[in-house]
Design a protein around this motif. Structure first.
Motif, PDB file in Angstrom:
ATOM      1  N   THR A 189       0.817  -1.149   0.118  1.00 22.37           N
ATOM      2  CA  THR A 189      -0.029  -0.106  -0.073  1.00 22.37           C
ATOM      3  C   THR A 189       0.834   1.325  -0.032  1.00 22.37           C
ATOM      4  O   THR A 189       0.261   2.356  -0.111  1.00 22.37           O
ATOM      5  CB  THR A 189      -0.809   0.036   1.206  1.00 22.37           C
ATOM      6  OG1 THR A 189       0.022  -0.090   2.436  1.00 22.37           O
ATOM      7  CG2 THR A 189      -1.786  -1.439   1.141  1.00 22.37           C
ATOM      8  N   THR A 240       0.216   1.547   8.415  1.00 17.24           N
ATOM      9  CA  THR A 240      -1.123   1.873   9.078  1.00 17.24           C
ATOM     10  C   THR A 240      -1.369   2.800  10.262  1.00 17.24           C
ATOM     11  O   THR A 240      -0.309   3.201  10.702  1.00 17.24           O
ATOM     12  CB  THR A 240      -1.277   0.429   9.718  1.00 17.24           C
ATOM     13  OG1 THR A 240      -1.201  -0.470   8.665  1.00 17.24           O
ATOM     14  CG2 THR A 240      -2.589   0.258  10.370  1.00 17.24           C
ATOM     15  N   GLU A 241      -2.500   3.331   9.967  1.00 13.65           N
ATOM     16  CA  GLU A 241      -2.931   4.406  10.977  1.00 13.65           C
ATOM     17  C   GLU A 241      -3.328   3.981  12.336  1.00 13.65           C
ATOM     18  O   GLU A 241      -4.088   2.821  12.282  1.00 13.65           O
ATOM     19  CB  GLU A 241      -3.894   5.432  10.408  1.00 13.65           C
ATOM     20  CG  GLU A 241      -3.489   6.169   9.260  1.00 13.65           C
ATOM     21  CD  GLU A 241      -2.083   7.099   9.577  1.00 13.65           C
ATOM     22  OE1 GLU A 241      -1.942   7.745  10.883  1.00 13.65           O
ATOM     23  OE2 GLU A 241      -1.501   7.325   8.639  1.00 13.65           O
ATOM     24  N   GLU A 284      -5.879   4.749  13.951  1.00 13.67           N
ATOM     25  CA  GLU A 284      -7.348   4.444  13.872  1.00 13.67           C
ATOM     26  C   GLU A 284      -7.948   3.146  13.228  1.00 13.67           C
ATOM     27  O   GLU A 284      -9.135   2.901  13.339  1.00 13.67           O
ATOM     28  CB  GLU A 284      -8.014   5.931  13.093  1.00 13.67           C
ATOM     29  CG  GLU A 284      -7.712   7.052  14.143  1.00 13.67           C
ATOM     30  CD  GLU A 284      -6.556   7.472  13.950  1.00 13.67           C
ATOM     31  OE1 GLU A 284      -6.155   8.328  15.007  1.00 13.67           O
ATOM     32  OE2 GLU A 284      -5.669   7.043  13.182  1.00 13.67           O
ATOM     33  N   GLU A 285      -7.140   2.749  12.205  1.00 11.33           N
ATOM     34  CA  GLU A 285      -7.631   1.594  11.206  1.00 11.33           C
ATOM     35  C   GLU A 285      -7.498   0.284  12.437  1.00 11.33           C
ATOM     36  O   GLU A 285      -8.430  -0.559  12.261  1.00 11.33           O
ATOM     37  CB  GLU A 285      -6.448   1.344  10.399  1.00 11.33           C
ATOM     38  CG  GLU A 285      -6.685   2.629   9.089  1.00 11.33           C
ATOM     39  CD  GLU A 285      -5.801   2.372   8.294  1.00 11.33           C
ATOM     40  OE1 GLU A 285      -6.043   1.793   7.027  1.00 11.33           O
ATOM     41  OE2 GLU A 285      -4.574   2.746   8.415  1.00 11.33           O
ATOM     42  N   ALA A 308     -10.425   0.516  14.549  1.00 18.43           N
ATOM     43  CA  ALA A 308     -11.645   0.229  13.732  1.00 18.43           C
ATOM     44  C   ALA A 308     -11.917  -1.185  13.940  1.00 18.43           C
ATOM     45  O   ALA A 308     -13.122  -1.918  13.926  1.00 18.43           O
ATOM     46  CB  ALA A 308     -11.571   0.763  12.381  1.00 18.43           C
ATOM     47  N   ILE A 340      -3.256  -6.551   9.847  1.00 12.35           N
ATOM     48  CA  ILE A 340      -3.314  -5.097   9.052  1.00 12.35           C
ATOM     49  C   ILE A 340      -2.219  -4.773   8.918  1.00 12.35           C
ATOM     50  O   ILE A 340      -1.512  -3.963   9.782  1.00 12.35           O
ATOM     51  CB  ILE A 340      -4.392  -4.413  10.035  1.00 12.35           C
ATOM     52  CG1 ILE A 340      -4.581  -3.022   9.135  1.00 12.35           C
ATOM     53  CG2 ILE A 340      -4.282  -4.347  11.396  1.00 12.35           C
ATOM     54  CD1 ILE A 340      -5.583  -2.098   9.670  1.00 12.35           C
TER      55      ILE A 340
END
Length: 255
Positions: free
Chosen positions: A216, A220-221, A223-224, A227, A247
């Protein structure tokens, strides 16, 4: 709707703070444990306990406080971790470094889960462990953390097997590199890697996805990750238990 209570360990910043915010937004009363509570955490939830979760009595103290204040627990998120980052690899780690890493990363989850399980069984609740892709992809500079996270993932599967029939779901999230202060704080692993590469921490964050082969091309943030925790806690897929959700931006790919 009846009150839903969640306990989040290691909640002061980064992934833990993002999880607290996401659960609060989803309607949970969130009890947060942190060795160093931040102002951002206190803004996210008023229910904050300063506690050393690597200490033998720390997790039990947090769970006991949560139950005393709110009567029970519907969700436990084992997020707290502690790591030693030997620049020279395995031979630099003494027994004290191994004990600290396992006490903070693995034994904290054992102790918190053991204390919370009676309430989780009564309420048919859930446990979400925050693991790491390094439980599958060991790296010399993360040898202790990789071993502790692998143990945490195995613990999640064993708990799911033992307590699934009593209504408790246990799953583990495996993040890859996440954009937190791990990569920016002075003396942290990101700082050390940046210096080794002849770069600055900020510049190295931009270079890191390509260095690690992330499909990607980005980290990764937090917040991901949060979630995914909210999704697992929701019970929308109640037959998911004993699972590991990766993730990582494609870091592991086919592993």
């Amino acid at each position: 709707m009846a009150e839903r209570t969640a306990v989040v360990t290691g909640a002061g910043r980064g992934i833990g703070l993002a999880i607290v915010r996401a659960l609060a937004d989803d309607g949970y009363t969130v009890i947060a444990g942190a060795r160093t509570p931040t102002e951002a955490l206190r803004r996210a939830t008023p229910h904050v306990l300063q506690v050393d979760l690597a200490a033998a009595g720390g997790p039990e103290r947090l769970i006991g406080w949560a139950q005393g204040e709110h009567g029970g627990i519907d969700l436990l998120v084992n997020n707290v971790a502690g790591a030693s980052f030997p620049t020279g690899g395995f031979l630099e780690l003494d027994d004290a470094a191994w004990r600290y890493t396992f006490d903070a990363t693995f034994m904290s989850a054992v102790r918190a889960t053991r204390s919370a399980l009676p309430s989780l069984i009564e309420r048919r609740g859930a446990v979400v462990n925050i693991g790491s892709v390094n439980s599958r992809l060991a790296q010399p500079r993360l040898v202790a953390q990789s071993a502790a996270k692998a143990a945490l993932a195995n613990l999640g599967k064993a708990l799911a097997e033992e307590f699934g029939g009593r209504g408790v779901r246990v799953n583990t999230v495996l993040p890859g590199p996440v954009r937190t202060d791990v990569w920016t704080r002075p003396g942290g692993p990101g700082d050390m890697l940046a210096r080794r590469a002849g770069s600055t921490p900020d510049a190295f964050q931009d270079e890191l996805p390509d260095v690690l082969g992330l499909s990607t091309s980005r980290l990764t943030e937090p917040e991901e990750v949060a979630a995914l925790v909210v999704f697992l806690a929701s019970g929308r897929v109640r037959n998911m238990s004993g699972s590991e959700l990766v993730i990582d931006g494609g870091m592991l790919k086919s592993l």
